[in-house]
Design an enzyme around this catalytic site. Structure first.
Site, PDB file in Angstrom:
ATOM      1  N   GLY A 219       1.109  -1.058  -0.419  1.00 45.75           N
ATOM      2  CA  GLY A 219       0.152  -0.079   0.271  1.00 45.75           C
ATOM      3  C   GLY A 219       1.403   1.326   0.355  1.00 45.75           C
ATOM      4  O   GLY A 219       2.095   1.280  -0.268  1.00 45.75           O
ATOM      5  N   SER A 220       0.579   2.116   0.566  1.00 46.31           N
ATOM      6  CA  SER A 220       1.291   3.560   1.118  1.00 46.31           C
ATOM      7  C   SER A 220       0.552   4.665   0.480  1.00 46.31           C
ATOM      8  O   SER A 220      -0.724   5.185   0.088  1.00 46.31           O
ATOM      9  CB  SER A 220       2.059   4.086  -0.970  1.00 46.31           C
ATOM     10  OG  SER A 220       3.396   2.741  -0.759  1.00 46.31           O
ATOM     11  N   ASN A 221       1.596   6.029   2.039  1.00 46.34           N
ATOM     12  CA  ASN A 221       0.500   7.432   1.155  1.00 46.34           C
ATOM     13  C   ASN A 221       1.158   7.898   0.509  1.00 46.34           C
ATOM     14  O   ASN A 221       2.442   7.676   0.501  1.00 46.34           O
ATOM     15  CB  ASN A 221      -0.166   7.750   2.245  1.00 46.34           C
ATOM     16  CG  ASN A 221      -1.067   6.393   3.359  1.00 46.34           C
ATOM     17  OD1 ASN A 221      -1.721   5.871   3.619  1.00 46.34           O
ATOM     18  ND2 ASN A 221      -0.570   6.839   4.707  1.00 46.34           N
ATOM     19  N   ASN A 496      -3.568   4.992  -2.338  1.00 46.10           N
ATOM     20  CA  ASN A 496      -4.476   3.065  -3.113  1.00 46.10           C
ATOM     21  C   ASN A 496      -5.726   2.970  -3.926  1.00 46.10           C
ATOM     22  O   ASN A 496      -6.231   2.339  -3.699  1.00 46.10           O
ATOM     23  CB  ASN A 496      -3.841   2.445  -2.127  1.00 46.10           C
ATOM     24  CG  ASN A 496      -2.988   2.307  -1.525  1.00 46.10           C
ATOM     25  OD1 ASN A 496      -2.096   2.029  -0.716  1.00 46.10           O
ATOM     26  ND2 ASN A 496      -1.721   2.495  -2.968  1.00 46.10           N
TER      27      ASN A 496
END
Length: 787
Positions: A219-221, A496
């Site tokens: 995932g990620s921000n 995401n």
């Protein structure tokens, strides 16, 4: 003249033999700064690769060596229960030396080939200097392991190839390797009973069983802030990838400095000889895993007289059987080779859907068909050149121009510039299938079910259903201009969800469903991402004057705010306290009453000192599955604020049941209701318990995903925040801060095995030393390495 020519040839031959020719002799300077960050100073690509390979190997040689074993299809032979026979079968076939040499090495630009050779030489120099008997021990070590050997350039290319296939073939190997052909050449008929049973199959179950990585695993921000939303009229970037905390899919921090050729600091995934996420003097960028599809399936119509043939337009084509030989442990210390068969079409390999749902399996399927896989990244060897060019960009225009190479395998790109530009784009490898083609080429009940649940499934009998190609783009994938992107002086973000919501005021619409969905409810993490940004721009968050700077961005990153709690906690506590007889829901009545009190006093954050996050976590894991959880449904005109309001009416009983079940889980795990979060979620490093804040990706911004362990708590941290960077510019050097949550080294004996994890536990940051004077001030060691 003839004598002179002979002498010249003799001299050149001597240079080749003695190793003075490019590719044979290497040297680089490795300066390490606080927390073990290596800064490689080199005058060429080959020497930069050599220095980085050596520095990386000092910290993590065994991690990459194990990845090499897997990429060569030798995991069962050498790694035992850690290995995967399906992976070995598939990658023994796809990662052949010949293909990797031709496509992954010889087709590369000269500087990439030199970088790869140097990187491999640096790894091998470290192994030679250290010896297998002195390599790292511990869970991820390889001391005295029989599978440690000198590496080849082709080994590194195989590892990088596997990473490109992370969201496609690499995750689907059990389906590819699990194919069993029919026992006869007799005509295959549709099974009406099995077909009727398909109506009971859940698309959600199919998606869960497909084997693709969970959102939290990759995932990620990310935020890219433009001049209009920053406090210094320059750009600002937050990069916060969520990746595994163990294994090869982790980041390694480094700085590669070749002067004007390439000068980039940041992090690369293990085995990558360039920065994947980082910054230079003018640009900073990060990635989030995108929603785009990396493959499609094709449903084949079989020849009724020969199940080893499929219809393509007006002719039947043969399904090719390929036998691969996989090395396995034999008697004693021996090795045996066992044959396994794969079945191939011009699209790609046949897959066995029994691994997704038993009723869908078999050759043929219940519909008398076969399903095959076509992977857009299978021949994508552009990744290294792609990231090199991104790191060389000195303006946002140059950066975007580099993205047109289309080498990024499965990520969005979010970038900011010194000049105040912000950019979002899903500029990645995605099969070129338009909305129109998807509408016309998904035919039949099975194809529709698979398309809804897991992957677009097209009609393989019709050449009109082949992928299209855009001018200037690699064959079969969308070109740069066909992909969603937004350039702005305000801000963009991604967590995401699809490209659709990259900025609430500038929605992106009208793209192929293979890239993502539009006008759908956003995950809570995405909503929190944008709510935080809107509040910061409006100065509505108690962090001072409006706009972003590196200080308040770092505060937001470690705020450990939980949007789910903000939306439902008050109602949940009211429902909880309204229960008069917990014995109807649980035998743990005393703990249930105590849980109500704890939730009533909880601050709603997942900080180390917070008491209550574990109760809310176990509740939410169950409640988020409820179909009628929210009283106010999603409204595409209000994507940040809907859905909302806990449905304490029709879902009231189910909500209390979810809370009771969560309490039961905690009691069964011997976890008290009033234990602070920092005593429950921690990383064990050499017996030292380092408390870790944050929570699951499904309900908050700062992510740590961990399973509940009997008698311990959430101590098995699987994935979450990894390499974090906040970058802006206020003078001649970047104003940059970073951290690597799990630390630089996987060697338990290293001083950098846990030091960054301790810093992360304290919400600390490294002031990233990019310019020479900052590097000198933070230096802890220097060495020159040679070959």
């Amino acid at each position: 003249m003839r004598v002179f020519n002979i002498l010249l040839i003799s001299i050149l031959s001597s240079l080749l033999i003695t190793g003075c020719k490019d590719g044979d002799k290497y040297y680089a300077d490795i300066v390490r700064t606080d927390y073990g960050i290596p800064h490689i100073k080199a005058n060429s690509w080959k020497n930069a690769g050599f220095g980085l390979g050596y520095a990386y190997a000092e910290d993590n040689f065994c991690v990459l060596m194990k990845a090499v074993v897997r990429a060569n299809g030798q995991s069962v032979r050498f790694l035992g229960e850690e290995g995967s026979l399906a992976d070995d079968i598939v990658f023994t076939y796809y990662n052949t030396d010949a293909v990797m040499q031709r496509e992954g090495i010889e087709s590369q630009p000269k500087h990439v080939r030199r970088l790869l050779r140097g990187y491999t030489a640096g790894l091998n120099r470290y192994l030679k200097d250290t010896g297998v008997e002195n390599l790292a021990g511990g869970e991820e070590g390889c001391r005295d392991a029989e599978w440690v050997r000198e590496l080849r350039v082709v080994d590194i290319v195989k590892v990088l190839h596997n990473k490109a296939l992370r969201s496609s073939t690499q995750s689907l190997t059990p389906l590819i390797a699990g194919v069993e052909p029919p026992s006869s050449q007799s005509a295959q008929r549709v099974n009406p009973d099995a077909v009727r049973a398909l109506s009971a199959i859940s698309p959600q179950d199919i998606a869960a069983n497909m084997g693709l990585p969970k959102d939290s695993q990759i995932g990620s921000n990310a935020y890219a802030i433009g001049a209009n939303a920053s406090q210094n009229n320059s750009g600002l970037l937050l990069g916060n990838p969520h990746f595994p905390w163990t294994g090869e899919d982790r980041f390694y921090m480094f700085h590669l400095d070749m002067g004007d050729k390439y000068n980039v600091m940041g992090a690369g995934l293990h085995g990558f000889p360039v920065v994947n996420v980082g910054f230079n003097n003018d640009i900073a960028w990060t990635h989030t895993v995108s929603t785009g599809s990396r493959f499609t399936l094709y449903e084949l119509t079989l020849n009724p007289d020969n199940p080893f043939q499929y219809l393509y337009d007006d002719e039947y084509r043969d399904i090719e059987k390929v036998t691969v030989n996989v090395e396995m442990p034999g008697a004693g210390d021996g090795v045996v080779t066992r044959p396994y068969d794969l079945y191939l079409t011009h699209f790609g390999p046949v897959i066995n859907l029994a691994g997704v749902d038993e009723s869908l399996g078999g050759w043929p399927t219940p519909f008398g068909t076969l399903v095959v896989l076509k992977d857009a990244n299978m021949m994508n060897f552009r990744t290294l050149s792609q990231w090199i060019e991104m790191g060389q960009a000195n303006s946002m225009d140059a950066f975007k121009e580099s993205l047109a190479r289309l080498g990024l395998p499965w990520v969005n790109t979010i970038a900011a510039s010194r000049g105040g530009d912000a950019f979002y784009g899903d500029i990645s490898v995605i099969p070129n299938v338009s909305q129109q083609k998807l509408g016309s080429c998904v035919r039949g009940q099975l194809a529709m079910l698979l398309t809804e649940a897991a992957a677009p499934t097209l009609d393989g009998s019709d050449s009109e259903c082949e992928w299209d190609s855009d001018e200037g783009a690699p064959r079969g994938v969308f070109g740069f201009e066909s992909l969603p992107q937004l350039s702005t002086r305000d801000y963009v973000a991604n967590a995401n969800d699809s490209y659709w919501l990259s900025n609430p005021g500038q929605l992106l619409e009208g793209f192929s469903p293979l890239i993502g969905e539009e006008r759908i409810a956003q995950a809570l993490r995405t909503r929190q991402t944008f709510i935080q940004a809107q509040q910061r721009i409006a100065a509505a968050d108690d962090l001072g004057a409006a706009g972003f700077n590196t200080g308040n961005m770092r505060t937001i990153m470690f705020d450990n705010r939980n949007l789910a709690a903000e939306l439902v906690l008050d109602d949940l506590v009211a429902v909880c306290k309204a229960v008069t007889d917990w014995s109807l829901l649980t035998v743990n009545t005393a703990q249930a009453a105590q849980a109500c009190d704890v939730l009533g006093q909880w601050d709603g954050f997942f900080n180390l000192e917070s008491i209550g996050p574990h109760i809310f976590t176990e509740f939410w894991l169950r409640a988020e599955q409820l179909p009628d959880l929210w009283a106010v449904p999603f409204d595409a005109a209000a994507p940040l604020t809907t859905p909302n309001t806990l449905n304490t009416g029709t879902a009231g009983i189910a909500i209390v049941q979810a809370l009771a079940a969560g309490i039961d889980a905690l009691v069964a795990a011997d976890i008290p209701m009033d234990r602070p979060w920092g005593q429950l979620q921690y990383s064990d490093r050499n017996g030292e318990r380092i408390p870790i804040a944050g929570g699951r990706s499904s309900f908050m911004f700062s992510v740590t995903s961990s399973d509940l362990i009997l008698g311990e708590g959430y101590t098995s941290i699987e994935d979450g925040n990894s390499y974090i960077q906040v970058v802006s510019w206020d003078d001649h050097c970047p104003d940059a801060y970073g951290n690597l949550t799990y630390s630089q080294s996987t060697d338990p004996a290293s001083p950098h095995y846990a030091d960054l994890t301790r810093l992360y536990s304290q919400n600390g940051w490294i002031d990233m030393p990019y310019c020479d004077e900052a590097i000198e001030a933070a230096t802890i060691s220097k060495k020159r390495v040679r070959e």
